[in-house]
Design a protein around this motif. Sequence first.
Motif, PDB file in Angstrom:
ATOM      1  N   GLY A  45      37.092  30.557  40.456  1.00  0.00           N
ATOM      2  CA  GLY A  45      37.082  31.164  41.729  1.00  0.00           C
ATOM      3  C   GLY A  45      38.273  31.409  42.566  1.00  0.00           C
ATOM      4  N   TYR A  46      39.168  30.286  42.639  1.00  0.00           N
ATOM      5  CA  TYR A  46      40.284  30.208  43.284  1.00  0.00           C
ATOM      6  C   TYR A  46      41.307  31.196  42.861  1.00  0.00           C
ATOM      7  N   GLU A  71      44.201  36.585  43.523  1.00  0.00           N
ATOM      8  CA  GLU A  71      44.492  37.833  42.842  1.00  0.00           C
ATOM      9  C   GLU A  71      43.943  39.125  43.876  1.00  0.00           C
ATOM     10  N   GLY A  72      43.276  38.664  44.710  1.00  0.00           N
ATOM     11  CA  GLY A  72      42.741  39.608  45.956  1.00  0.00           C
ATOM     12  C   GLY A  72      41.328  39.919  45.474  1.00  0.00           C
ATOM     13  N   LYS A  73      40.740  39.305  44.857  1.00  0.00           N
ATOM     14  CA  LYS A  73      39.327  39.474  44.316  1.00  0.00           C
ATOM     15  C   LYS A  73      38.547  38.473  45.060  1.00  0.00           C
ATOM     16  N   ALA A  74      38.755  37.929  45.942  1.00  0.00           N
ATOM     17  CA  ALA A  74      37.838  37.034  46.723  1.00  0.00           C
ATOM     18  C   ALA A  74      36.533  37.690  46.989  1.00  0.00           C
ATOM     19  N   ALA A  98      38.587  36.312  53.516  1.00  0.00           N
ATOM     20  CA  ALA A  98      38.020  37.265  52.743  1.00  0.00           C
ATOM     21  C   ALA A  98      36.956  37.865  53.671  1.00  0.00           C
ATOM     22  N   LYS A  99      36.625  39.115  53.191  1.00  0.00           N
ATOM     23  CA  LYS A  99      35.540  40.022  54.009  1.00  0.00           C
ATOM     24  C   LYS A  99      34.723  40.714  52.756  1.00  0.00           C
ATOM     25  N   ILE A 100      33.464  40.569  52.970  1.00  0.00           N
ATOM     26  CA  ILE A 100      32.642  40.824  51.915  1.00  0.00           C
ATOM     27  C   ILE A 100      32.483  42.490  52.255  1.00  0.00           C
ATOM     28  N   ARG A 101      32.589  43.556  51.613  1.00  0.00           N
ATOM     29  CA  ARG A 101      32.534  44.754  51.864  1.00  0.00           C
ATOM     30  C   ARG A 101      31.322  45.029  50.871  1.00  0.00           C
ATOM     31  N   ARG A 102      30.335  46.142  51.569  1.00  0.00           N
ATOM     32  CA  ARG A 102      29.205  46.561  50.733  1.00  0.00           C
ATOM     33  C   ARG A 102      29.577  47.259  49.392  1.00  0.00           C
ATOM     34  N   GLN A 103      30.511  48.016  49.422  1.00  0.00           N
ATOM     35  CA  GLN A 103      30.959  48.569  48.263  1.00  0.00           C
ATOM     36  C   GLN A 103      31.277  47.572  47.030  1.00  0.00           C
ATOM     37  N   LYS A 129      41.649  31.044  34.487  1.00  0.00           N
ATOM     38  CA  LYS A 129      42.541  32.088  34.849  1.00  0.00           C
ATOM     39  C   LYS A 129      42.090  33.327  36.007  1.00  0.00           C
ATOM     40  N   GLY A 130      40.822  33.165  36.263  1.00  0.00           N
ATOM     41  CA  GLY A 130      40.126  34.150  37.096  1.00  0.00           C
ATOM     42  C   GLY A 130      38.860  34.819  36.329  1.00  0.00           C
TER      43      GLY A 130
END
Length: 499
Positions: A97-98, A103-106, A234-239, A295-296
């Motif tokens: 997760g971390y 990597e910008g995929k939070a 982090a901000k979870i967008r609908r997309q 590794k993600g």
Amino acid sequence: MEEINALFSGFAVAMTPFNLLLMIVGVTLGVIIGVLPGLGGANGIAILLPLTFTMPPTSAIIMLSCIYWGALFGGAITSILFNIPGEPWSVATTFDGYPMAREGKAGEALTAAFTSSFVGAFFAIVMITFLAPLVAKFALQFGPPEFFSVYLLTFCSFVGMNKGSPFKTISAMMLGFALASVGMDTVTGQLRLTFGSHELMRGFDFLIAVIGLFGIGEILLSMEEGLEFKGAAAKIRRQVVLETWAKLPKYWATTLRSCLIGCWMGITPGGATPASFMAYGVAKRVSKKGENFGKGEMEGIVAPETAAHAAGTAALLPMLSLGIPGSPTAAVLLGGLLIWGLQPGPLLFVEKPDFVWGLIASMYLGNLAGLFVVLTCVPLFASILRIPFSIIAPVIIVICAVGAYTVHNATFDVWLMMGFGLLGYIFKKLDYPMAPMVLALVLGDRAEDSFRQSMLISQGSVDVFFSNYLVAGITTLALVLLFWPLIGKLTGKKKAAAA
């Protein structure tokens, strides 16, 4: 079909405006508890249990169970964004997760974690819906020998299935039995181990012990470690949510496997933490992308989160149907039921069907409410970690003290809570497990009563625990689990000698 009709009547109980409001409040409080390192589902429920004393039992248990669902969800937020496991079962989530968050995929990581948690819990709730009444009907045939053999199996399972030292597990359990014996003997009415103290005549109250062990003990340890919170935003967008949901079906085999692992570890006293590690290890071994784990890899989030929630929810099955908790949190909920005058076990389904099915229906609704709350409020919950821990810790200690005082309105209980807090801190420092002690403290009296009743029936002969196929089978399994670490050592030595 009978279970379906009972479940619909449970939804009628759970979906009153007051109970729905308690669900949202409970989930929100639970997520906050899950986000804060040093707290957890058992701790949060123990600390907030006194707040529910004025509520009807059904509403109270709905709120407490929703606190638990929220805590299960909240642990993933800190694990992914800050690399700090908010809960013990979230440790495995940090492995992938971390790295995804860095990597910008939070957003993807959080959506995968929350959705997997929802699926794991939903799977376990469906299992509880159909299995709990069957287990309860079967358990109606139990007498004192059968109940003691089940208690023995529960205690021995902690010894046989615990990854730590069997000596430490047994020592913690023995201390729990000693604490449970303080006060009035329920069979003879005589006082035991009170040493002339009027306060000890009522024994060690389970709630005060749990608040101290979990709440104060964890805070003392966290203060010593000097926590600093640094992590990704982090901000979870609908997309992002929709794209992640489109990817998750390809992990269906991992999800199903993790659900089964979690349910098994929840019903047996394994718990959510071993279930998450086991599911992660199996997924890494089976996956075609096993070398990418750590590794993600999204599958490395799906497996532990699904298993942890399935285990945490499945632990309520033996608690409701047999009166035997499958986890520390289930033990705290069991203590709450006893405080409200409800006796968990097979008769609960006969005497209080509205309560049982209202609780089961609230599991469905609470899990759904939890998913909605965490998907919409992640930035808000993550911002809690911006508050200095030096401010949070004293607030939690004050809440613990107020909760302990309100149990009997006695200052002695606050000092007792601090003593248990110091004991919890020592247990953590020496790496002694607290769950076996809590379990022994909750079930010690009931196990003793069943044993003594069995001895009266059999006129002192232990053959009563092998008097029929059912009790003999459970007792034998318990003894095998008790000596399992020793058996494992002997077989290991034989294999080494053969090699």
